[in-house]
Design a protein around this motif. Structure first.
Motif, PDB file in Angstrom:
ATOM      1  N   UNK A   1       1.114  -0.868  -0.094  1.00  0.00           N
ATOM      2  CA  UNK A   1       0.097  -0.197  -0.007  1.00  0.00           C
ATOM      3  C   UNK A   1       1.192   1.074  -0.450  1.00  0.00           C
ATOM      4  N   UNK A   2       0.761   2.302  -1.133  1.00  0.00           N
ATOM      5  CA  UNK A   2       1.365   3.225  -1.359  1.00  0.00           C
ATOM      6  C   UNK A   2       2.082   4.214   0.141  1.00  0.00           C
ATOM      7  N   UNK A   3       0.279   3.893   0.676  1.00  0.00           N
ATOM      8  CA  UNK A   3       0.021   5.220   1.457  1.00  0.00           C
ATOM      9  C   UNK A   3       0.574   4.908   2.770  1.00  0.00           C
TER      10      UNK A   3
ATOM     11  N   UNK B   1      -1.853  12.920  -1.289  1.00  0.00           N
ATOM     12  CA  UNK B   1      -3.212  12.813  -2.146  1.00  0.00           C
ATOM     13  C   UNK B   1      -2.076  13.737  -2.985  1.00  0.00           C
ATOM     14  N   UNK B   2      -1.485  13.837  -3.613  1.00  0.00           N
ATOM     15  CA  UNK B   2      -0.366  13.892  -4.894  1.00  0.00           C
ATOM     16  C   UNK B   2      -0.355  12.847  -5.685  1.00  0.00           C
ATOM     17  N   UNK B   3      -0.052  11.873  -4.349  1.00  0.00           N
ATOM     18  CA  UNK B   3       0.972  10.622  -4.633  1.00  0.00           C
ATOM     19  C   UNK B   3      -0.780   9.684  -5.431  1.00  0.00           C
ATOM     20  N   UNK B   4      -1.610   9.415  -4.722  1.00  0.00           N
ATOM     21  CA  UNK B   4      -3.305   9.360  -5.086  1.00  0.00           C
ATOM     22  C   UNK B   4      -3.597   9.268  -6.424  1.00  0.00           C
TER      23      UNK B   4
ATOM     24  N   UNK C   1       3.098  16.203   5.091  1.00  0.00           N
ATOM     25  CA  UNK C   1       2.716  14.980   4.431  1.00  0.00           C
ATOM     26  C   UNK C   1       1.113  14.263   3.571  1.00  0.00           C
ATOM     27  N   UNK C   2       0.163  15.320   4.341  1.00  0.00           N
ATOM     28  CA  UNK C   2      -0.812  15.415   4.022  1.00  0.00           C
ATOM     29  C   UNK C   2      -0.793  15.401   2.269  1.00  0.00           C
ATOM     30  N   UNK C   3      -0.231  16.419   1.952  1.00  0.00           N
ATOM     31  CA  UNK C   3      -0.529  17.062   0.775  1.00  0.00           C
ATOM     32  C   UNK C   3       0.983  16.251   0.345  1.00  0.00           C
TER      33      UNK C   3
END
Length: 361
Positions: free
Chosen positions: A327-329, A348-351, A343-345
């Motif tokens: 899971x990349x997250x 979101x970019x990876x997702x 980190x949240x940003x």
């Protein structure tokens, strides 16, 4: 505080009780049942080393630093501790970690390339295996110091190699441990090489154990291929630490029979003759000869021990042949208990990027 002039040896290379040696402390042979239990762990350790190397060749593990020939050090480090004590291992100490009861597959997670250490350190009081040299020594001293402040009956064994003794963290750990008189044992597995650098180019001290006197703690030398001597010396150091005697430095003289890792070619810096000279000193063969002569190691017992080692090898094969769902997250999920805005940003970019790739595939 000076170590014995010769490494402590209780069973010689021929599998007989060693005689005619004088050491600074009188060391007694461990009980026969203790040695028999230790032999079972040696057989398991040798089988684990062979199986892990095979799994690397099959592409199921990223890397494996074999402890073939050093299994006695690994087994003794685990056996000398009570359940409440702590072990701080290096990347080469998988056999020691397993001997403490950690699940074999979880032990290998780090070496197969997983993002985490593989096991819960608090379940068996085993810290995660350390890849940077000597950093685990400082962590071990911290745990020992905390235990002393809390009034706990805890002893810590910190493993490292001869190469780690050249690191600054090694000095800082020993100095702090001595000044604050904490219950930690620094156990150096001197296998003659820091990857390709031989010991002669690392230190000019009479032995690594002699370095202990500079910190005001006792040092001792022991034959690292003699499980009986290792158990006797480590048990003595554990008793001393538990009774308030403070830290110790123990140097085990052993040899790394195989390359540093599967990515290394040891033939580039040492000769085949040098390796062959260590083959008769094999810790497993030495103890097997001793126990067989004493009538303790029967054919039935040998078969039982071998079957248990094969069972562990099968557990490793089955566990490491299971495909891991990534899971990349997880890159962001376990960094902080409360994720930062950055980190949240990034999450979101990876997702979003993965979502676009999935839509176009």
């Amino acid at each position: 505080m000076l170590p014995s002039q010769q490494p402590v040896r209780l069973i010689d290379e021929n599998g007989s009780a060693a005689v005619g040696r004088t050491f600074k402390t009188s060391y007694a042979l461990p009980t026969e049942q203790t040695l028999l239990r230790g032999y079972g762990q040696l057989v398991m350790g040798r089988r684990v080393n062979d199986q892990a190397s095979a799994l690397v060749r099959q592409g199921r593990m990223a890397v494996y630093p074999s402890s073939h020939g050093q299994e006695a050090c690994q087994v003794a480090a685990a056996m000398c501790l009570a359940d409440r004590d702590w072990l701080f291992p290096t990347y080469r100490d998988t056999v020691a970690v397993m001997a403490r009861g950690v699940d074999p597959v979880q032990v290998m997670e780090l070496l197969r390339g997983s993002w985490h250490g593989g096991y819960d350190p608090y379940e068996h009081n085993v810290a995660t295996q350390s890849t940077p040299l000597a950093t685990q020594l400082l962590h071990a001293v911290g745990v020992a110091h905390a235990a002393k402040l809390r009034g706990e009956d805890t002893v810590v064994v910190a493993l490292c190699g001869d190469g780690a003794s050249s690191e600054g963290d090694f000095h800082e750990a020993l100095n702090f441990a001595a000044v604050f008189h904490v219950p930690v044992i620094f156990f150096v597995q001197n296998n003659e090489y820091a990857i390709s650098v031989p010991l002669i180019h690392q230190s000019v001290a009479p032995s690594l154990a002699h370095k202990a006197i500079g910190y005001g703690m006792p040092g001792e030398r022991v034959d690292g291929n003699d499980l009986a001597a290792l158990l006797a010396v480590l048990d003595d150091a554990v008793r001393r630490a538990r009774s308030g005697g403070g830290p110790s430095l123990i140097e085990a003289h052993t040899y790394r029979m195989q390359s540093h890792t599967n990515a290394d070619d040891a033939s580039r810096y040492r000769s085949d003759d040098e390796v062959r000279a260590w083959e008769p000193r094999d810790p497993l063969l030495r103890l097997r000869t001793y126990l067989s002569a004493a009538g303790l190691l029967t054919a039935a017992e040998e078969e039982r021990i071998g079957a248990e080692a094969e069972r562990v090898a099968a557990v490793l094969r089955d566990g490491l042949n299971v495909e891991v769902t990534v899971d990349p997250q997880d890159l962001f999920r376990f960094v902080y208990s409360e994720p930062t805005p950055q980190l949240l940003e990034q999450s979101d970019m990876l997702r979003e990027e993965l979502s676009r790739e999935g839509a176009t595939s």
